[in-house]
Design an enzyme around this catalytic site. Structure first.
Site, PDB file in Angstrom:
ATOM      1  N   ASP A  71       0.862  -1.185   0.000  1.00 36.29           N
ATOM      2  CA  ASP A  71       0.000   0.000   0.000  1.00 36.29           C
ATOM      3  C   ASP A  71       0.898   1.235   0.000  1.00 36.29           C
ATOM      4  OD1 ASP A  71      -1.767  -2.088   0.476  1.00 36.29           O
ATOM      5  OD2 ASP A  71      -3.033  -0.897   1.819  1.00 36.29           O
ATOM      6  N   LYS A  87     -10.300   0.144  -2.539  1.00 42.15           N
ATOM      7  CA  LYS A  87     -10.182  -0.137  -1.115  1.00 42.15           C
ATOM      8  C   LYS A  87     -10.497   1.105  -0.299  1.00 42.15           C
ATOM      9  CE  LYS A  87      -6.899  -1.454   2.515  1.00 42.15           C
ATOM     10  NZ  LYS A  87      -5.543  -1.949   2.847  1.00 42.15           N
ATOM     11  N   LYS A  92      -7.002   3.333  -3.277  1.00 39.31           N
ATOM     12  CA  LYS A  92      -7.432   3.269  -1.880  1.00 39.31           C
ATOM     13  C   LYS A  92      -7.674   4.684  -1.392  1.00 39.31           C
ATOM     14  CE  LYS A  92      -5.383   1.842   2.570  1.00 39.31           C
ATOM     15  NZ  LYS A  92      -4.265   1.095   3.205  1.00 39.31           N
TER      16      LYS A  92
END
Lengths: 333, 305
Positions: free
Chosen positions: A170, A269, A233
Site C-alpha cells: 500500500d 479499497k 485506496k
C-alpha cells in the site's frame, strides 16, 4: 443511418482473471484534464446509497461473511509488537468463532480475511504468522502516512517489504503533486513504485481527505490507474477525514471509466473509520450498484479495517442466537 | 442455514419488506376503514351514503371504503371553502407561509406513514414513494412557503381567485396533491380536491395532517369519488378556478363545461413524450432508462409525459 453493428462500441468488459494486473497506460493529460465532478450530484448519490438498499436476515449474514473475506485486517499503531501481530494473524486465519461458523453452515467456505496489513517492520512476523494460510501480507510503504520521505528511501522501502515477503504494497502518493496539479510528477512517482513492487500487487493510497476537491480525487484516481495501480485506496486512516461515500462514488466512477478505456479492472479499497458492520454493507452496496458483483470479491475489493471485524462478529452472533454479546466477550477489542 | 452459503456466492440483495402495519392501523382507526369526505376540517359522511372500495393492487385486497361524492357533498365543500376564503386571503403573506412551512414539516414527520400508504394504495414500490414522492411533497411545501411569503413583493397587484377545484390522477397521488395544493394555498386561495378514485388515501391522510398542523377549517377540503363527482365540482358556480391533470378526453369535456362561465382553468393533459436513448448504452441500461423516464412503476403504465 448506419447499422447498429457497424457502430463503434465501448470495449466490452472482459472476465476478470485472478492474476490479472493493471499494466497501466501512458499518461494521457487530455483525459485527466477532461475529468469533472458535479459535487452536489455526487453527494446526492452518496446520500441515497445507505437508504435505498438494504440487506437483511440470511442475506445480511452472507454479505457480512463476504465483507470478512474482503477485509484487510490492519494494525498500524506505534505500539504494535510481534505479539499483537501474531494475534491478529491468528484472528485472520479464523475470523469467526467456530460455533458461529457451524451455526451458519459455512465451514466448507473456509472464511478468512483478504489480507493482513502491517508496517514494514512487522512484515516478517506477519508472514510467519500466516504461513500456509494463503492469506497475503500487505505492507504500508513509501513513508506512510505522509509520503514525504526522500524518494530513494521510499523506493527502497517498497523493495525491502517485497523482499521480506509482502505480497501487497500500500503506497501513499505525494498529495502536493495533486494539489499543485503536477500530474506528470504523480504519474512518474506511482509508476516508479509500481516497478519497485515487482510481483507484489500495489494499492495506491490517495489520501482523499487531503486532496481538497472531488475533481482532484477523480484526477488523482485516474493518474494512479494510468501509472499501473492494481487498487486505488481512499485514505491512510491517519487523515482527519477518511473513507466517506462521496469519495467512493467518484473513485468507483473513475474505475469504471478506466475499465471502459483500457479493459483493465482496477480494485477499490476504502480505509479509515470503517468500524460498523452497517458501514461495510454500505460500501459493498456502493460497489454492487456502481461497479457490479465482480467488485464484491477480494480480487477487486478490500475494506481496510481494524475494529470492524468485532462488530461483524457481533452481528453474526446476533443473527445466530438472537442476542448481542458484551464487547468483552470478543477477543479483538 | 445452508442458504447463507448459497447467498454468499450470489450476493443478492434479498427482500427487505417495509412493515405495512402502521398504515393499515391508520386505516383501521377511521371507522374500521370507512372514510367520509374531509370538509370544513371534519370528516363528513356522504349525503347519499354510498361508498366505493379502494384496493391494494399488489394483492387485490380491499384497503378501505371511501365516500362517493354527490352534488350535495360538493355543495357542502364549496360552501366551506367559500366561507374560509376571505379569512385565508386576508392573512399577511408571512402568516400563510407559516402554515405552509408547518405542512412541510408535518409531511416530513409522517413521511414513513405516507410512503407506505401511498405504496399500498397505488402499487408503486416503496422505494419510489419513500425516496422520491414523499420527500418531494415536503420540498414543494417548503418551496411554496417561500413564495407565499414573497407573494406581494414578487407579484404586486395579484389577488387570490377564491375557491379552486382540483382534480388529480393516480400516478403520483400525494405528489400531485402537493403540486396543486401548495401553490394554490400560497397564493391565498382555498381548495377543494378530488383525488383519483383509485388512490384517495394519501390525500385523506394529508387532510388530517393539515388539520393537525392547524390549517384553518375549510381552507383545504377533500371530496372523494369518481368522474361524476369531478363533474359536479367542475360545474359548480361557487368555484372560481378548475385545475385538472388527467386524460385529454376529460380535459376537452372540462374545457367545454367551463367555457363562458368565467372560471379560470389549468389543464395538464396526456400525451407521450419521445425518449431519446443514446445508442452506446447497453440494452439493459436502455430498457431501464426508458422505464424510468416513463415513470411506470405505478399500477398501470403511467400516463405522464
Amino acid at each position: 443511418m448506419k447499422a447498429l453493428s457497424d457502430r463503434p462500441r465501448a470495449i466490452p468488459a472482459r472476465p476478470f482473471l485472478k492474476d490479472d494486473r493493471n499494466p497501466g497506460i501512458p499518461l494521457d493529460l487530455d483525459v485527466v484534464a477532461g475529468l469533472r465532478v458535479n459535487r452536489s450530484a455526487v453527494e446526492r448519490r452518496a446520500a441515497t446509497i445507505p437508504t435505498r438498499r438494504t440487506v437483511k436476515k440470511e442475506w445480511q449474514a452472507a454479505w457480512l461473511l463476504r465483507a470478512i473475506t474482503c477485509m484487510d485486517l490492519t494494525t498500524l499503531q506505534g505500539d504494535d509488537t510481534p505479539g499483537n501481530v501474531l494475534r491478529l494473524c491468528a484472528k485472520a486465519r479464523r475470523p469467526l468463532r467456530p460455533d458461529l461458523v457451524d451455526a451458519l453452515g459455512v465451514g466448507h467456505l473456509d472464511i478468512k480475511v483478504g489480507a493482513v496489513c502491517v508496517y514494514h517492520a512487522l512484515v516478517p512476523t506477519a508472514v510467519a504468522g500466516l504461513e500456509g494460510s494463503g492469506i497475503p501480507v500487505a505492507a504500508v510503504s513509501t513513508g506512510f502516512p505522509a509520503g514525504l520521505n526522500p524518494f530513494a528511501q521510499r523506493l527502497e522501502e517498497v523493495q525491502a517489504s517485497v523482499a521480506a515477503g509482502a505480497q501487497e504494497i500500500d503506497i501513499v502518493i505525494t498529495r502536493a503533486h495533486v494539489l499543485t496539479g503536477d500530474w506528470p510528477a504523480l504519474y512518474a512517482e506511482v509508476r516508479a513504485f509500481r516497478d519497485a513492487c515487482g510481483r507484489a500487487r500495489m494499492k495506491a493510497i490517495l489520501g482523499t481527505g487531503e486532496l481538497a476537491t472531488l475533481t482532484n480525487v477523480a484526477r488523482a484516481s485516474m493518474v494512479a490507474m494510468m501509472a499501473g495501480a492494481d487498487f486505488i485506496k481512499t485514505s491512510t486512516g491517519k487523515e482527519p477525514i477518511n473513507a466517506v461515500l462521496p469519495v467512493g462514488v467518484v473513485m468507483a466512477r473513475m474505475i469504471r471509466e478506466y475499465e471502459t478505456r483500457t479493459g483493465a479492472a482496477v480494485g477499490f479499497k476504502p480505509a479509515g473509520g470503517i468500524r460498523a458492520a452497517k458501514q461495510a454493507l454500505d460500501w459493498m452496496i456502493l460497489m454492487k450498484e456502481e461497479l457490479g458483483d465482480r467488485w464484491l470479491r477480494p480480487t477487486l475489493f478490500r475494506l481496510g479495517a481494524s475494529a470492524l471485524l468485532t462488530d461483524i462478529e457481533r452481528q453474526l452472533e446476533h443473527f445466530v442466537t438472537g442476542r448481542y454479546a458484551a464487547a468483552h466477550r470478543h477477543p479483538m477489542v | 442455514m445452508t442458504t447463507v452459503a448459497k447467498l454468499f456466492e450470489t450476493m443478492e440483495y434479498g427482500p427487505a419488506p417495509e412493515s405495512d402495519a402502521p398504515a393499515l392501523e391508520w386505516i383501521k382507526q377511521h371507522d374500521s376503514g370507512r372514510f367520509g369526505h374531509f370538509i370544513n376540517g371534519v370528516w363528513a359522511s356522504p349525503s347519499e351514503g354510498t361508498y366505493f372500495e379502494t384496493i391494494n393492487p399488489a394483492t387485490k385486497a380491499v384497503l378501505a371504503r371511501v365516500a362517493q361524492g354527490s352534488k350535495a357533498d360538493i355543495d357542502a365543500a364549496v360552501a366551506a371553502a367559500n366561507a374560509a376564503a376571505p379569512g385565508w386571503a386576508a392573512l399577511q403573506p408571512h402568516a400563510r407561509a407559516r402554515y405552509l412551512y408547518a405542512l412541510a414539516r408535518e409531511v416530513q414527520r409522517h413521511s414513513r406513514l405516507l410512503a407506505v400508504l401511498e405504496s399500498l394504495d397505488n402499487g408503486k414500490p416503496i422505494r419510489e414513494t419513500r425516496d422520491l414522492d414523499i420527500p418531494l411533497v415536503a420540498r414543494h411545501f417548503y418551496h411554496h412557503a417561500g413564495w407565499a411569503q414573497l407573494r406581494d413583493t414578487e407579484f404586486p397587484g395579484y389577488v387570490p381567485v377564491g375557491v379552486v377545484g382540483q382534480i388529480i390522477p393516480w400516478n403520483f397521488p400525494l405528489l400531485m396533491v402537493a403540486w396543486k395544493v401548495a401553490p394554490a394555498l400560497a397564493a391565498g386561495n382555498t381548495v377543494i380536491l378530488k383525488p383519483a378514485e383509485f388512490t384517495p388515501l394519501t390525500a385523506l391522510c394529508f387532510a388530517e395532517i393539515a388539520r393537525d398542523a392547524g390549517l384553518p377549517a375549510g381552507v383545504f377540503n377533500v371530496v372523494t369519488g369518481d368522474g361524476t363527482t369531478g363533474k359536479h365540482l367542475v360545474e359548480h358556480p361557487g368555484v372560481q378556478k378548475i385545475a385538472f391533470t388527467g386524460s385529454t378526453e376529460v380535459g376537452r369535456i372540462i374545457r367545454k363545461a367551463t367555457a363562458g362561465t368565467g372560471k379560470k382553468l389549468t389543464l395538464e393533459l396526456g400525451g407521450k413524450s419521445p425518449s431519446k436513448v443514446w445508442w452506446t448504452r447497453s440494452g439493459s441500461t436502455r430498457a431501464r432508462s426508458v422505464a424510468r423516464a416513463r415513470g411506470c412503476s405505478s399500477r398501470k403504465a403511467s400516463p405522464i409525459g
